[in-house]
Write an enzyme that holds these catalytic residues in place. Structure first.
Site, short mmCIF file in Angstrom:
data_model
loop_
_atom_site.label_atom_id
_atom_site.label_comp_id
_atom_site.label_asym_id
_atom_site.label_seq_id
_atom_site.Cartn_x
_atom_site.Cartn_y
_atom_site.Cartn_z
N HIS A 1 6.16 46.98 75.67
CA HIS A 1 6.89 45.86 75.08
C HIS A 1 8.27 45.64 75.69
O HIS A 1 8.60 44.54 76.13
CB HIS A 1 6.98 46.03 73.57
CG HIS A 1 7.19 44.76 72.81
ND1 HIS A 1 6.65 43.56 73.19
CD2 HIS A 1 7.89 44.50 71.66
CE1 HIS A 1 6.97 42.63 72.32
NE2 HIS A 1 7.73 43.17 71.38
N VAL A 2 9.10 46.67 75.71
CA VAL A 2 10.42 46.58 76.34
C VAL A 2 10.25 46.85 77.82
O VAL A 2 9.72 47.89 78.22
CB VAL A 2 11.40 47.59 75.71
CG1 VAL A 2 12.73 47.56 76.44
CG2 VAL A 2 11.59 47.28 74.23
N HIS A 3 10.73 45.93 78.65
CA HIS A 3 10.46 46.00 80.09
C HIS A 3 11.49 46.90 80.78
O HIS A 3 12.31 46.46 81.59
CB HIS A 3 10.46 44.60 80.69
CG HIS A 3 9.43 43.71 80.06
ND1 HIS A 3 9.48 42.34 80.12
CD2 HIS A 3 8.32 44.02 79.32
CE1 HIS A 3 8.45 41.83 79.46
NE2 HIS A 3 7.73 42.82 78.97
N ASN B 1 1.44 41.92 72.38
CA ASN B 1 1.63 40.57 71.84
C ASN B 1 1.08 39.49 72.77
O ASN B 1 0.62 38.43 72.32
CB ASN B 1 3.10 40.31 71.56
CG ASN B 1 3.99 40.54 72.76
OD1 ASN B 1 4.00 41.64 73.32
ND2 ASN B 1 4.73 39.53 73.18
N HIS C 1 13.86 43.26 72.01
CA HIS C 1 12.88 43.60 70.96
C HIS C 1 13.42 44.62 69.95
O HIS C 1 12.66 45.45 69.45
CB HIS C 1 11.58 44.10 71.58
CG HIS C 1 10.95 43.14 72.54
ND1 HIS C 1 10.56 41.87 72.16
CD2 HIS C 1 10.66 43.24 73.87
CE1 HIS C 1 10.04 41.23 73.20
NE2 HIS C 1 10.10 42.04 74.24
N ASP D 1 -0.15 44.51 76.70
CA ASP D 1 0.30 43.47 77.63
C ASP D 1 -0.33 43.68 78.99
O ASP D 1 0.27 44.27 79.90
CB ASP D 1 1.82 43.39 77.70
CG ASP D 1 2.42 42.67 76.50
OD1 ASP D 1 1.66 42.25 75.61
OD2 ASP D 1 3.66 42.53 76.45
#
Length: 469
Positions: free
Chosen positions: A356-358, A229, A329, A196
């Site tokens: 992915h996980v913020h 993603n 997620h 990302d």
């Protein structure tokens, strides 16, 4: 785990919106921003409050079409460096001049360039040139395309110690700029990004803007990235009898040294650092990974080639985390974990980084959902500053909660300093306005070195040494 370790919660928006086109931002988002900003300003001075959403930082290119922009570097083999950049002039030369003194170029290399189309967008010329052989721990000055500004880079060391910056889900907001300012304020050798990057999400000019935003850091130290993603940008629609291929912008702009490691895809690869003392594996969460897939076969071959007698440190990066107690997620990395976790465990991988996980979360050593001193330490570091905001909710009674040693929903970055063949120190730096506050620290022992008789880990530093780290 106490509440302080998990981080205090507060109200904040989940999206900052895309301010590139004002009409796209809905009024409720501005209302949420106003309320959260008010809470942020009214908070007690001694209590840290999650920051409100931050608008996009959009940088324009105001120089001639032949001048290089979006300059970034990546390692290419044991003594090479790939220099990549974009020119609006598609006929500009793909050449890099370089030397060890400013303005005095004693060598040059030529490469190639590519372009791509995405609906009505056509990229500028995307140049890739590999320079070398280069000396380790040496500053080189270089110029791209015989035009524009001079840049400088420093090559990584050929021996330990080495320091990696690790940051995921970067984006291009005000909080991204804050994170990058903190990264650039202290020295390091290489940056690792587990997916990302730009959050362009089909708006291709945002790839250009992001490249300009990261150029000051990415042109000076190698950036090694893998896809997330948001890099896919796949749309199953015909465009002049063609389809928009997934990862078309990512693969064109961020060419990694996959061919040096026997990979056939830019979406997964590996490389050595510190003269082979560390081996870094970049996996593709969005490339086929099941047993029998090319990535699975490649990983098996790659890990089998690592001689842990000369490579005491083995690191893995991927995007979707295999272990995660955040509401965001949940379970998205489970299929990949089931397909590949055993290989990582048997190879004695030391650390697995994910994005992915913020938010930030560090687990103990794990194998197959249980604490295991022979398994990797798992760290989620998807808190670079993206436009979607923070993932604020952790699940208190999650089945993996007892394995989670520290978790907090804040923007920041991490640093892994490998000191010697036995010991490394990991620190997570939270963005506190002008400061990058160290909120988490862990000392790691190499699993390979721990198995050797007579090798003891270096003792944790005390006093002045802690301040220096």
């Amino acid at each position: 785990m106490n509440r302080a370790a998990r981080g205090r919660s507060s109200f904040t928006g989940t999206l900052c919106g895309d301010l590139l086109v004002g009409a796209m931002a809905h009024s409720w988002r501005f209302l949420v921003q106003g309320l959260t900003s008010l809470l942020f300003l009214c908070a007690r001075a001694d209590e840290y409050v999650r920051p409100p959403p931050s608008p996009l930082v959009l940088l324009a290119h105001d120089k001639p079409a032949s001048h290089p922009q979006q300059v970034h570097i990546s390692v290419a083999g044991s003594d090479g460096m790939r220099v990549s950049w974009v020119t609006d002039d598609r006929s500009a030369p793909s050449v890099v001049e370089y030397g060890t003194s400013p303005g005095k170029y004693t060598a040059s290399s030529t490469g190639d360039h590519t372009t791509y189309r995405y609906f009505f967008y056509k990229s500028g010329a995307i140049h890739h040139v590999t320079i070398g052989p280069l000396r380790p721990s040496t500053t080189y000055y270089y110029r791209c395309g015989r035009s524009g500004d001079e840049f400088s880079l420093r090559t990584p060391p050929s021996t330990l110690p080495i320091e990696f910056v690790v940051v995921g889900d970067l984006g291009q907001t005000g909080w991204t700029a804050s994170t990058m300012s903190h990264i650039g304020s202290t020295d390091y050798d290489m940056l690792l990004l587990p997916g990302d990057l730009s959050y362009a999400d089909t708006q291709q000019p945002l790839w250009d803007s992001w490249g300009r935003l990261v150029q000051p850091l990415a042109s000076a130290r190698p950036w090694m990235v893998t896809e997330g993603n948001h890099e896919a940008e796949a749309l199953p629609l015909p465009v002049v009898e063609e389809f928009v291929e997934p990862f078309v912008a990512y693969n064109a702009r961020w060419r990694m040294p996959y061919d040096h490691s026997g990979s056939t895809s830019n979406l997964y690869y590996s490389f050595d650092a510190a003269g082979g003392a560390a081996h870094v594996v970049m996996l593709g969460s969005y490339a086929a990974f099941g047993e029998g897939s090319e990535q699975h076969r490649w990983l098996e071959r790659d890990l089998a080639r690592v001689d842990r007698r000369r490579t005491p440190w083995l690191l893995v990066l991927l995007h979707a985390p295999w272990y995660n107690t955040n509401q965001a997620h949940q379970g998205e990395g489970e299929r990949m974990r089931a397909a590949m976790e055993r290989m990582l465990y048997e190879a004695q991988v030391d650390v697995v980084f994910a994005g992915h996980v913020h938010a930030y979360e560090r687990f103990t050593r794990i194998y197959d959902n249980e604490a295991d001193s022979r398994g990797p330490t798992y760290i989620t570091i998807g808190d670079g500053g993206n436009r979607e905001g923070l993932a604020l909710k952790f699940i208190e009674d999650h089945k993996s909660a007892h394995l989670s040693e520290f978790r907090e929903a804040s923007f920041g970055h991490g640093r892994l300093r490998i000191i010697d063949e036995t010991s490394a120190v990991w620190t997570w730096h939270r963005n506190d306005d002008a400061l990058a506050t160290v909120r988490d620290e862990a000392w790691l022992e190499s699993l390979a070195a721990a198995a050797k008789p007579g090798l003891a880990p270096s003792p944790p530093p005390t006093g002045r040494d802690i301040d220096e780290l």
